[in-house]
Write a protein that holds these residues in place. Structure first.
Motif, short mmCIF file in Angstrom:
data_model
loop_
_atom_site.label_atom_id
_atom_site.label_comp_id
_atom_site.label_asym_id
_atom_site.label_seq_id
_atom_site.Cartn_x
_atom_site.Cartn_y
_atom_site.Cartn_z
N THR A 148 0.83 -1.21 0.00
CA THR A 148 0.00 0.00 0.00
C THR A 148 0.86 1.25 0.00
OG1 THR A 148 -1.75 -1.16 1.21
CG2 THR A 148 -1.82 1.23 1.22
N GLY A 149 1.86 1.31 0.88
CA GLY A 149 2.73 2.48 0.95
C GLY A 149 3.47 2.71 -0.34
N THR A 150 3.94 1.62 -0.97
CA THR A 150 4.66 1.75 -2.23
C THR A 150 3.76 2.28 -3.33
OG1 THR A 150 6.10 -0.11 -1.62
CG2 THR A 150 6.01 0.48 -3.95
N VAL A 151 2.55 1.74 -3.40
CA VAL A 151 1.61 2.17 -4.44
C VAL A 151 1.22 3.63 -4.26
CG1 VAL A 151 -0.73 1.85 -5.34
CG2 VAL A 151 0.70 -0.14 -4.87
N ILE A 152 0.93 4.03 -3.02
CA ILE A 152 0.51 5.41 -2.77
C ILE A 152 1.66 6.38 -3.07
CG2 ILE A 152 -0.30 7.03 -1.02
CD1 ILE A 152 -1.68 4.66 0.35
N THR A 153 2.87 6.01 -2.69
CA THR A 153 4.03 6.85 -3.02
C THR A 153 4.16 6.99 -4.53
OG1 THR A 153 5.18 6.11 -1.02
CG2 THR A 153 6.52 7.13 -2.73
N SER A 154 3.98 5.89 -5.24
CA SER A 154 4.08 5.92 -6.70
C SER A 154 2.99 6.78 -7.33
CB SER A 154 3.99 4.50 -7.26
OG SER A 154 5.08 3.71 -6.81
N ILE A 155 1.79 6.74 -6.75
CA ILE A 155 0.70 7.59 -7.26
C ILE A 155 1.11 9.06 -7.18
CG2 ILE A 155 -1.65 8.41 -6.82
CD1 ILE A 155 -2.37 5.57 -5.91
N VAL A 206 0.22 13.28 -1.44
CA VAL A 206 -0.08 11.87 -1.68
C VAL A 206 1.18 11.04 -1.48
CG1 VAL A 206 -0.85 10.18 -3.38
CG2 VAL A 206 -1.94 12.42 -3.29
N ALA A 207 2.29 11.49 -2.06
CA ALA A 207 3.55 10.77 -1.90
C ALA A 207 3.96 10.72 -0.44
CB ALA A 207 4.64 11.44 -2.74
N ALA A 208 3.78 11.82 0.29
CA ALA A 208 4.14 11.85 1.70
C ALA A 208 3.31 10.85 2.51
CB ALA A 208 3.94 13.26 2.26
N THR A 209 2.03 10.69 2.14
CA THR A 209 1.19 9.70 2.80
C THR A 209 1.73 8.29 2.58
OG1 THR A 209 -0.78 11.09 2.53
CG2 THR A 209 -1.15 8.74 2.92
N GLY A 210 2.18 8.01 1.36
CA GLY A 210 2.74 6.70 1.07
C GLY A 210 4.00 6.43 1.89
N ILE A 211 4.85 7.43 2.02
CA ILE A 211 6.07 7.28 2.81
C ILE A 211 5.73 7.02 4.28
CG2 ILE A 211 8.13 8.49 3.65
CD1 ILE A 211 8.15 9.97 0.93
N SER A 250 9.48 -1.23 -7.71
CA SER A 250 8.09 -0.86 -8.00
C SER A 250 7.95 0.63 -8.29
CB SER A 250 7.19 -1.26 -6.83
OG SER A 250 7.24 -2.65 -6.63
N ILE A 251 8.64 1.46 -7.52
CA ILE A 251 8.59 2.89 -7.81
C ILE A 251 9.24 3.19 -9.15
CG2 ILE A 251 9.50 5.14 -7.10
CD1 ILE A 251 8.95 4.38 -4.22
N GLY A 252 10.34 2.48 -9.45
CA GLY A 252 10.98 2.66 -10.75
C GLY A 252 10.07 2.26 -11.90
N MET A 253 9.35 1.14 -11.73
CA MET A 253 8.41 0.70 -12.77
C MET A 253 7.27 1.70 -12.92
SD MET A 253 9.59 -2.07 -14.08
CE MET A 253 8.18 -2.80 -14.94
N GLY A 254 6.84 2.27 -11.79
CA GLY A 254 5.76 3.25 -11.85
C GLY A 254 6.17 4.54 -12.54
N LEU A 255 7.44 4.91 -12.42
CA LEU A 255 7.91 6.15 -13.03
C LEU A 255 8.34 5.97 -14.48
CD1 LEU A 255 10.01 7.77 -10.15
CD2 LEU A 255 7.75 8.43 -10.97
N ALA A 256 8.58 4.72 -14.90
CA ALA A 256 9.07 4.46 -16.26
C ALA A 256 8.19 5.07 -17.34
CB ALA A 256 9.24 2.96 -16.47
N PRO A 257 6.86 4.79 -17.35
CA PRO A 257 6.03 5.38 -18.41
C PRO A 257 5.80 6.89 -18.25
CG PRO A 257 4.66 4.16 -16.87
CD PRO A 257 6.09 3.89 -16.48
N VAL A 258 6.15 7.41 -17.07
CA VAL A 258 6.00 8.85 -16.84
C VAL A 258 7.23 9.60 -17.35
CG1 VAL A 258 5.73 10.62 -15.08
CG2 VAL A 258 4.52 8.45 -14.84
#
Length: 451
Positions: free
Chosen positions: A143-150, A365-370, A390-398
């Motif tokens: 959950t924390g990883t996903v929210i940080t990535s969002i 939002v990122a702070a909430t994930g952290i 996971s954060i790297g994969m989330g940022l790749a298409p961005v």
């Protein structure tokens, strides 16, 4: 001696009712923040199909109508649908790539897109009860990883706005940066020196100030406002009967699955912010609303719908967690769908104004994930690797959207979504490292990885 009366049960944050004026102002903040994203999808598809300007305006009003209805259902709950949390709904960007391809394919067009949207919405309603069980695979680590990535995946959107947006004649011009900086500074100062009501509407005040300054600098374009009608009712099947073709339907069904993955991450993020435990039953209600909105959208001349991630940042930023605020925002969207001139005024907000507000809210939002990651065993090297990859994969298409350009086209709805990439990566790696490794038991409860 008189008996002491037991105190009334405390009202949950999501069920609190604000004073009318505050309710309207905070609701308006939600509308202003999501409006650009809401109108972008029908604008892109309308241009791809080659519709005249008045028909594109009709598409936008149709999207506002369905977004308003879906937001009301998601916030208040009707029957088995609606998660009853402060959620804003709108047309999903996950389907844009597929729909643009359909628009350029002879024999499909808008009616084929609407048919595929209806079929995919029905498919989503069928699988929602099964998809809702994946909530069990979202411990604090995931959950924390996903929210940080969002939050991180939304930063480029805010920066693009702050630089003037895609249509800026000189991206990054001083006037755009100055307006964005002024909006951000206003929000920060209000949060530092004021409290209560003023903090709750700090984003609205900052955006209003930015809009006024932008108008003085000649950055507000009201061209076409006079030609817009005062009142217009969105009629179903405006462009003709939907057409159901296998290939577009299969493509849109995949999009719905990706929307479910994104929405699951966003609902859990919102649950953490509002202190609501997202159970499989609650998640099922939210996913049913997502798919039900898409089903209705095809009949009302618009596209697949999902919850909007940027509004989660506003909930965290203002601290107003009431679902009645977003329900009121849904009513505002319904009104705007009937009043094209009013909708036009909202659409005239310069991107730089949104950029200043977005930098603060998306960062929250990122702070909430952290913060949530602190509940997990982040000292474990495998968990650190899960977060990093996971954060790297989330940022790749961005960061580099073209990196997946050589992959099959059917994967576009996955590879173009940073939220979907981060979610799939975090869930998969957690299963590999912790579930199969025996350090975490999958159950109906959310819990951190065992020490």
């Amino acid at each position: 001696m008189s008996q002491l009366k037991s105190p009334l049960p405390a009202v949950a944050a999501v069920d609190q009712r604000l004073p009318l004026l505050q309710m309207i102002l905070v609701s308006l903040q939600h509308v202003l923040l999501m409006y650009g994203g809401a109108v972008a999808v029908p604008l892109i598809i309308g241009e791809a199909v080659g519709l005249p300007r008045e028909q594109i305006a009709f598409l936008i009003n149709a999207d506002l109508l369905v977004a308003g209805i879906a937001t009301l259902v998601q916030s208040l709950g009707i029957g088995p649908a609606g998660i009853r949390m402060p959620v804003m709904m709108g047309a999903s960007f996950a389907a844009v790539g597929s729909m643009v391809a359909m628009a350029g394919t002879p024999g499909i067009g808008l009616t084929g897109i609407f048919g595929a949207t209806i079929a995919a919405g029905f498919f989503g309603m069928l699988i929602a009860p099964f998809m809702s069980r994946i909530v069990n695979f979202f411990p604090a680590l995931v959950t924390g990883t996903v929210i940080t990535s969002i939050g991180l995946s939304l930063f480029p959107v805010a920066l693009n706005w702050a630089g003037g947006g895609n249509a800026a004649s000189q991206f990054g011009g001083l006037q755009y940066l100055a307006v964005a900086g002024l909006v951000l500074l206003s929000i920060l100062l209000i949060n530092r020196f004021m409290s209560g009501f003023w903090v709750n509407v700090s984003v609205l005040i900052g955006m209003l100030l930015g809009y006024i300054i932008s108008g003085c600098l000649g950055m507000v374009d009201l061209g076409g406002l006079e030609q817009s009608p005062w009142f217009q009712v969105v009629t179903p099947l405006h462009f003709g009967m939907p057409e159901f073709q296998l290939a577009p339907i299969l493509s849109m069904c995949l999009v719905v699955v990706i929307i479910f993955v994104e929405s699951t991450g966003m609902f859990i993020a919102l649950g953490k912010i509002t202190d609501v435990e997202i159970t499989p039953k609650l998640l099922r209600r939210g996913l049913l609303c997502d798919s039900g909105a898409s089903f209705i959208a095809g009949f009302f001349n618009t596209f697949t719908h999902s919850s909007f991630a940027q509004n989660i940042g506003l909930v965290q930023m203002t601290g107003v967690r009431s679902r009645f605020v977003t329900a009121s925002a849904g009513l505002i969207l319904l009104i705007l769908s009937l009043l094209p001139k009013a909708a036009y005024l909202v659409a005239s907000i310069p991107p730089a104004v949104l950029g200043g507000a977005g930098l603060a809210m998306f960062g929250m939002v990122a702070a909430t994930g952290i913060k949530i990651l602190q509940e997990a065993d982040i000292a474990d090297r495998r968990n650190q690797l899960l977060v990093a990859v996971s954060i790297g994969m989330g940022l790749a298409p961005v960061v580099r959207p073209e990196i997946f350009a050589q992959l099959p086209q059917w994967m576009d709805s996955i590879t173009h979504s940073g939220i979907a990439m981060a979610t799939l990566s975090a869930v998969s790696l957690n299963i590999l490292f912790n579930v199969l490794g025996g350090t975490q038991r999958v159950s109906g409860k959310h819990h951190a990885t065992a020490h």
